[in-house]
Scaffold this active site. Structure first.
Site, PDB file in Angstrom:
ATOM      1  N   GLU A 375       0.997  -2.424  12.068  1.00 43.13           N
ATOM      2  CA  GLU A 375      -0.514  -2.509  11.467  1.00 43.13           C
ATOM      3  C   GLU A 375      -1.424  -2.099  12.035  1.00 43.13           C
ATOM      4  OE1 GLU A 375      -0.314  -3.517   8.774  1.00 43.13           O
ATOM      5  OE2 GLU A 375       1.783  -4.059   8.438  1.00 43.13           O
ATOM      6  N   HIS A 504       8.002  -4.974  -4.392  1.00 43.89           N
ATOM      7  CA  HIS A 504       7.017  -3.554  -4.820  1.00 43.89           C
ATOM      8  C   HIS A 504       7.505  -3.245  -5.695  1.00 43.89           C
ATOM      9  CE1 HIS A 504       7.335  -3.960  -0.304  1.00 43.89           C
ATOM     10  NE2 HIS A 504       6.302  -3.150   0.138  1.00 43.89           N
TER      11      HIS A 504
HETATM   12 ZN   LIG Z   1       2.496  -0.310   6.841  1.00 47.42          ZN
END
Ligand SMILES: [Zn+2]
Length: 666
Positions: A375, A504
């Site tokens: 991140e 997803h």
């Molecule tokens: Zn990512």
């Protein structure tokens, strides 16, 4: 949803009225630059408002925050459509300043937002239904009879070596019954609508649109297939070796004669990482006795320690520290007394004042240390390209954004670096020790690669109509069996919709970026190691404190998406192609080990490209009795089955999709 229709009606009218000027627009580049300057300022403001509203909702899920978020999203959509119409006063494709053309081209790309309000509404509605099925699914725990959610309960059970495989099998089946199986009709409608909308933006279908983000200079699907073909022999080595270790542990009767790995015993609901079967498969268990997570806990690490350690690595390269706003506003731990979304993500607020944030619910474990670096890689990208105009504040391609933090992770996880940050006392300079280390990296990174490929390979076929709704599940399993070499523990049919059991797919997040990033990160890593003057095996390289590596990385990140990614890649690595070669060089000693080990086992290196036949399932021990309800029928094109608040809560993603820089974990 009348509000939605009314709000979008005005820009639509403008599109119709101004559509006339497109062909004969002005090539006055001075005027165009002036127009763009103002647009760029306004765009940053509009995006900021939408991101703020999205963040407020993600860290405090209330009806009020949901309403505000949807409002902000609608406002941004209106703005984008209006500006896209205004742009048509310029014949920007014919500008002599190609940088200006690129800025206009990126501003022109607003995806399915170009479509009319009625379609927007239907599209939002179907995507909300898909997301709701996924987010609200609960499964009966075969041990207690309680209904439990995917996270944390089922994920933990799948990962736990002490949970019997029959329980894992029931969870595996139950999760698919309660999530994907209910989505099939809605997914068909989603594909139909999405394709119709993107055709209005000039694309043949959603597959062509998604692939356009890579600005392909040749057939993109062929490029991906070539990468996979190059890598597959190495995946086969890992597959056969892991099979040779798991078969005696679980018993041959659950392994099909086709040599597939049963999907439910790999420690992960989708078999996308095999890291949780490390204790069963480690090449030299006696040479690897350290538990880094335990060491982190023993040393009193907390989430802040993990973020500081990550920041320090980037800073040691000469990239900046995280900003004051980052430290003030990042959410590192689950917030008390609120409902929040814990999926780790990185956020760019478009303020030009260093407002970047991470949201994750950290647990003090080694995998979360990797996630923290991942991140923070996104945040560094945001920071370095902050001075670019807004349309260039993006990764060179989507795979680049995913690869940055993972590149750093490759250096941080080296035993040499773990010693430097106090998580290992010393390294043992033996072949066994490093084979173990590479094997752990392989269970996470190499095992993922076919999964990273097949999700969008399946979706491209679906979007292009090559796979019909009557073939959705069989086409999915064809890829799972052929590419990944895994098979279902129970028979599957077209009554099932197993793609929908992965976040997803109902969430409509493209996935090929993770496949691309798994090759790119080794290319970046090798290049940065070379810049740092590293000698010796690649897997031992830690470019910590190398200003040379830092300068090269910084330059790549600062370019954002201002240039074609092939140019950006060439500057750092000397090649214009995504390549498997550095990954293969990194893992070479492991591949040599696996080749030898496989020679001494009776496991074949290959598996059938076809899934096990029904006869195999009927000849084995009785499959679990599933008591799933039949799939629910849905009212086509209506959000009537959902309460208004739920619809609102879930419709942000449905409205804008990939336009905002919120980057999720795979
Ligand atoms: Zn990512």
């Amino acid at each position: 949803m009348r509000t939605l229709s009314n709000r979008l009606a005005v820009p639509l009218l403008l599109v119709l009225l101004l559509g006339c000027c497109h062909a004969s627009g002005s090539t006055n580049e001075t005027a165009a630059r002036q127009w763009f300057e103002q647009f760029n300022l306004d765009l940053a403001v509009q995006r900021n408002l939408a991101v703020e509203a999205g963040w407020n909702y993600a860290v405090n899920i209330t009806d009020e925050n949901s309403r505000k978020r949807v409002e902000a999203e609608l406002k941004l959509t209106e703005f984008l459509k209006l500006k896209r119409t205004e742009m048509q006063q310029f014949a920007w494709r014919n500008f002599t300043d190609k940088n200006l053309t690129r800025l206009f081209s990126k501003s022109d790309d607003i995806g399915t937002s170009v479509a009319n309000a009625t379609m927007q509404e239907l599209y939002s509605s179907v995507r909300t239904r898909l997301a709701t099925f996924y987010n609200t699914a609960k499964v009966k725990d075969p041990r207690s009879g309680d209904m439990v959610p995917l996270e944390p309960n089922i994920v933990a059970a799948m990962a736990d070596p002490d949970v019997p495989q029959s329980v894992k099998r029931d969870f595996w089946v139950g999760w698919r019954d309660e999530s994907g199986k209910k989505m099939k009709n809605d997914y068909e409608e989603f594909v139909h609508l999405g394709n119709a909308m993107i055709r209005e933006a000039g694309y043949a279908n959603l597959a062509e649109y998604w692939q356009s983000w890579y600005e392909p200079t040749s057939d993109f699907e062929q490029t991906m297939e070539t990468l996979w073909t190059e890598f597959k022999p190495y995946y086969s080595l890992l597959h056969a070796y892991v099979r040779s270790k798991l078969r005696p542990h679980f018993g041959s009767e659950i392994f099909p004669l086709t040599n597939h790995l049963p999907a439910h015993i790999l420690g992960n609901m989708w078999a996308q990482s095999w890291a949780n079967v490390d204790h069963l498969t480690m090449p030299y268990p006696e040479s690897w006795t350290v538990d880094i997570t335990k060491e982190m806990l023993r040393k009193g690490w907390n989430s802040t320690t993990m973020f500081r350690v990550s920041e320090e690595f980037f800073a040691s390269l000469g990239l900046g520290n995280m900003t004051d706003t980052f430290w003030a506003k990042t959410v590192m731990d689950r917030l008390p007394n609120v409902e929040m979304n814990c999926h780790a993500s990185a956020w760019d607020f478009y303020t030009n004042e260093g407002d970047f944030r991470v949201k994750q619910c950290t647990s003090v474990t080694l995998p979360y240390l990797a996630t923290t670096h991942h991140e923070m890689g996104h945040i560094q990208y945001f920071m370095q390209y902050e001075k670019q105009p807004v349309p260039f504040r993006d990764g060179a391609n989507p795979g680049f954004h995913e690869a940055v933090g993972d590149t750093i992770e490759l250096a941080v996880m080296t035993p040499e670096h773990l010693v430097k940050i106090g998580l290992l006392n010393s390294t043992i300079d033996s072949n066994e020790y490093y084979v173990n280390y590479m094997f752990l990296m392989a269970l996470k990174k190499l095992a993922f690669i076919p999964f990273g490929y097949l999700i969008d390979k399946w979706r491209w076929s679906v979007f292009k109509g090559e796979v019909t709704p009557q073939q959705y599940n069989s086409a999915w399993w064809k890829l799972r069996c052929d590419l990944q070499g895994i098979s279902s523990p129970v028979p599957r049919s077209e009554d099932d919709f197993d793609p929908g059991a992965k976040y997803h797919v109902p969430g409509n997040t493209p996935y090929i970026r993770y496949f691309v990033s798994h090759f790119l990160q080794f290319q970046f890593y090798e290049a940065l190691c070379n810049k740092s003057g590293h000698t010796g095996p690649l897997y031992k390289c830690d470019f910590y404190q190398s200003k040379e590596a830092g300068d090269a990385l910084k330059k790549m990140l600062a370019a954002g998406s201002s240039k074609h990614w092939e140019d950006t890649l060439e500057e750092l690595t000397g090649t214009r192609e995504v390549s498997a070669a550095p990954l293969i060089r990194y893992f070479r000693p492991l591949f040599d080990f696996l080749t030898e080990a496989n020679k001494n086992s009776s496991e074949p290196l290959t598996w059938s490209s076809e899934c096990p036949g029904d006869d195999w399932y009927t000849s084995t021990a009785a499959p679990p009795v599933t008591t799933a309800p039949p799939p629910q029928t849905t009212t086509s094109g209506s959000s009537g089955r959902l309460a208004g608040a739920t619809w609102l809560q879930l419709s942000m993603a449905a409205l804008l999709g990939a336009l905002l820089s919120t980057l999720l974990t795979r």
